[in-house]
Design a protein around this motif. Structure first.
Motif, short mmCIF file in Angstrom:
data_model
loop_
_atom_site.label_atom_id
_atom_site.label_comp_id
_atom_site.label_asym_id
_atom_site.label_seq_id
_atom_site.Cartn_x
_atom_site.Cartn_y
_atom_site.Cartn_z
N ALA A 146 0.84 -1.20 0.00
CA ALA A 146 0.00 0.00 0.00
C ALA A 146 0.87 1.24 0.00
O ALA A 146 1.71 1.43 0.87
N SER A 147 0.68 2.08 -1.00
CA SER A 147 1.54 3.25 -1.18
C SER A 147 0.68 4.48 -1.40
O SER A 147 -0.48 4.39 -1.80
N ARG A 148 1.28 5.64 -1.18
CA ARG A 148 0.57 6.89 -1.43
C ARG A 148 0.52 7.20 -2.92
O ARG A 148 -0.30 8.01 -3.36
N VAL A 149 1.42 6.62 -3.69
CA VAL A 149 1.47 6.88 -5.12
C VAL A 149 0.98 5.65 -5.88
O VAL A 149 1.01 4.53 -5.37
N VAL A 150 0.50 5.89 -7.08
CA VAL A 150 0.03 4.80 -7.93
C VAL A 150 1.22 4.23 -8.68
O VAL A 150 1.78 4.88 -9.58
N ASP A 151 1.63 3.03 -8.31
CA ASP A 151 2.80 2.42 -8.92
C ASP A 151 2.75 0.91 -8.63
O ASP A 151 2.03 0.47 -7.74
N VAL A 152 3.50 0.14 -9.39
CA VAL A 152 3.64 -1.29 -9.16
C VAL A 152 5.09 -1.55 -8.78
O VAL A 152 6.01 -1.14 -9.50
N PHE A 153 5.30 -2.23 -7.65
CA PHE A 153 6.64 -2.45 -7.13
C PHE A 153 7.17 -3.83 -7.52
O PHE A 153 6.38 -4.76 -7.76
N GLU A 154 8.47 -3.95 -7.56
CA GLU A 154 9.09 -5.23 -7.89
C GLU A 154 8.67 -6.29 -6.87
O GLU A 154 8.75 -6.08 -5.66
N GLY A 155 8.21 -7.44 -7.38
CA GLY A 155 7.80 -8.53 -6.51
C GLY A 155 6.42 -8.36 -5.90
O GLY A 155 6.01 -9.16 -5.04
N GLN A 156 5.68 -7.34 -6.32
CA GLN A 156 4.36 -7.09 -5.73
C GLN A 156 3.39 -8.21 -6.05
O GLN A 156 3.32 -8.71 -7.16
N LYS A 157 2.61 -8.59 -5.04
CA LYS A 157 1.60 -9.64 -5.19
C LYS A 157 0.22 -9.04 -4.95
O LYS A 157 0.06 -8.06 -4.24
N ILE A 158 -0.78 -9.68 -5.55
CA ILE A 158 -2.15 -9.24 -5.35
C ILE A 158 -2.65 -9.74 -3.99
O ILE A 158 -2.50 -10.91 -3.66
N ILE A 159 -3.26 -8.86 -3.22
CA ILE A 159 -3.88 -9.23 -1.95
C ILE A 159 -5.36 -9.45 -2.21
O ILE A 159 -6.05 -8.55 -2.71
N THR A 160 -5.84 -10.64 -1.90
CA THR A 160 -7.25 -10.96 -2.18
C THR A 160 -8.02 -11.35 -0.93
O THR A 160 -9.21 -11.63 -1.01
N ASN B 191 -7.77 5.38 -13.37
CA ASN B 191 -6.39 5.47 -13.84
C ASN B 191 -5.53 4.38 -13.21
O ASN B 191 -4.71 3.74 -13.87
N GLU B 192 -5.72 4.16 -11.91
CA GLU B 192 -4.92 3.18 -11.18
C GLU B 192 -5.18 1.77 -11.69
O GLU B 192 -4.25 0.97 -11.87
N GLU B 193 -6.44 1.44 -11.93
CA GLU B 193 -6.76 0.08 -12.36
C GLU B 193 -6.25 -0.20 -13.77
O GLU B 193 -5.88 -1.33 -14.08
N ALA B 194 -6.23 0.81 -14.61
CA ALA B 194 -5.66 0.63 -15.95
C ALA B 194 -4.19 0.22 -15.84
O ALA B 194 -3.72 -0.66 -16.57
N LEU B 195 -3.47 0.85 -14.90
CA LEU B 195 -2.06 0.51 -14.67
C LEU B 195 -1.93 -0.90 -14.09
O LEU B 195 -1.08 -1.68 -14.53
N LEU B 196 -2.77 -1.24 -13.11
CA LEU B 196 -2.66 -2.53 -12.45
C LEU B 196 -2.98 -3.68 -13.41
O LEU B 196 -2.32 -4.72 -13.38
N VAL B 197 -4.00 -3.51 -14.24
CA VAL B 197 -4.34 -4.55 -15.21
C VAL B 197 -3.18 -4.77 -16.17
O VAL B 197 -2.87 -5.91 -16.56
N LYS B 198 -2.51 -3.70 -16.53
CA LYS B 198 -1.41 -3.78 -17.50
C LYS B 198 -0.14 -4.36 -16.89
O LYS B 198 0.56 -5.15 -17.54
N ALA C 176 -6.36 -8.57 -13.49
CA ALA C 176 -7.59 -8.60 -14.30
C ALA C 176 -8.55 -9.66 -13.76
O ALA C 176 -9.76 -9.43 -13.66
N GLY C 177 -8.02 -10.83 -13.39
CA GLY C 177 -8.86 -11.87 -12.83
C GLY C 177 -9.42 -11.49 -11.47
O GLY C 177 -10.58 -11.77 -11.16
N TYR C 178 -8.60 -10.84 -10.66
CA TYR C 178 -9.05 -10.38 -9.35
C TYR C 178 -10.18 -9.36 -9.51
O TYR C 178 -11.16 -9.37 -8.75
N ARG C 179 -10.07 -8.50 -10.49
CA ARG C 179 -11.09 -7.48 -10.74
C ARG C 179 -12.41 -8.12 -11.12
O ARG C 179 -13.48 -7.64 -10.73
N GLU C 180 -12.35 -9.22 -11.86
CA GLU C 180 -13.57 -9.92 -12.22
C GLU C 180 -14.19 -10.61 -11.00
O GLU C 180 -15.42 -10.65 -10.85
#
Length: 205
Positions: free
Chosen positions: A115-129, A177-184, A190-194
């Motif tokens: 969890a970050s204040r900025v919209v970004d994807v970090f190295e090794g980041q995993k989806i929390i479900t 905007n954030e989800e467009a980045l995360l899906v990419k 994308a599966g988590y969003r569904e």
């Protein structure tokens, strides 16, 4: 800065709602910061990062800053000129909601180390479900809605609440905007969003 705005506009240090608000704002934040500093400084570092790489997100931050300044200015002036007559029960309920929002915010931080204040994807980041992320995709924004929309009511101002009306729209713009980045860039998002249908408010959006 917040205290200066509030008490200068209020024209008095006897603004009790202002003092209650300042304590409710900074004690939970300081406590959470101390815990993170001791147990997970990397998460705290991410939370303190404020330089948005995306131009659109920087615009969202600017709009949010203007919204907050307007809300605090108006709330202080409201106290000075006595525009609002807010029942004590409303202020107490708003304080409880604000603190509950901070509790939810802390839970999100503990559940998601990325969890970050900025919209970004970090190295090794995993989806929390799991946890709150199994209910909505952006529980941190849910927490900020509870916190921010209750702030002017804690300050005893109906009019101070008016600038905050734009906050849900800022959040909606940020999330798209954030989800467009995360899906990419985040594998499996994308599966988590569904699977997790709602973004911020269960059964609504």
């Amino acid at each position: 800065i917040i205290g200066t705005i509030l008490f200068l506009c209020a024209g008095s240090l006897n603004y009790i709602n202002g003092w209650v608000f300042m304590l409710a704002l900074f004690i939970p934040v300081s406590a959470l910061g101390a815990v993170l500093l001791a147990k997970n400084p990397a998460v705290l570092e991410r939370r303190l990062t404020s330089k948005e790489p995306d131009k659109s997100q920087r615009a969202n931050i600017s709009m949010s800053a203007a919204m907050f300044i307007a809300a605090f200015l108006i709330s202080g002036l409201d106290y000075r000129f006595g525009w609002s007559a807010m029942p004590f029960g409303v202020t107490v309920a708003a304080l409880a909601i604000m603190l509950a929002g901070y509790g939810m915010f802390a839970a999100v931080i503990m559940q998601n180390a990325y969890a970050s204040r900025v919209v970004d994807v970090f190295e090794g980041q995993k989806i929390i479900t799991s946890g709150l992320y199994s209910i909505v995709r952006h529980p941190m924004y849910t927490a900020t809605l509870l916190i921010y929309l209750s702030m002017p009511l804690v300050l005893g101002s109906w009019f101070g609440w008016l600038p905050m009306i734009i906050y849900p729209f800022i959040i909606a713009r940020r999330i798209r905007n954030e989800e467009a980045l995360l899906v990419k860039e985040l594998e499996g998002y994308a599966g988590y969003r569904e699977k997790t249908r709602y973004r911020v408010v269960p059964l609504i959006w």
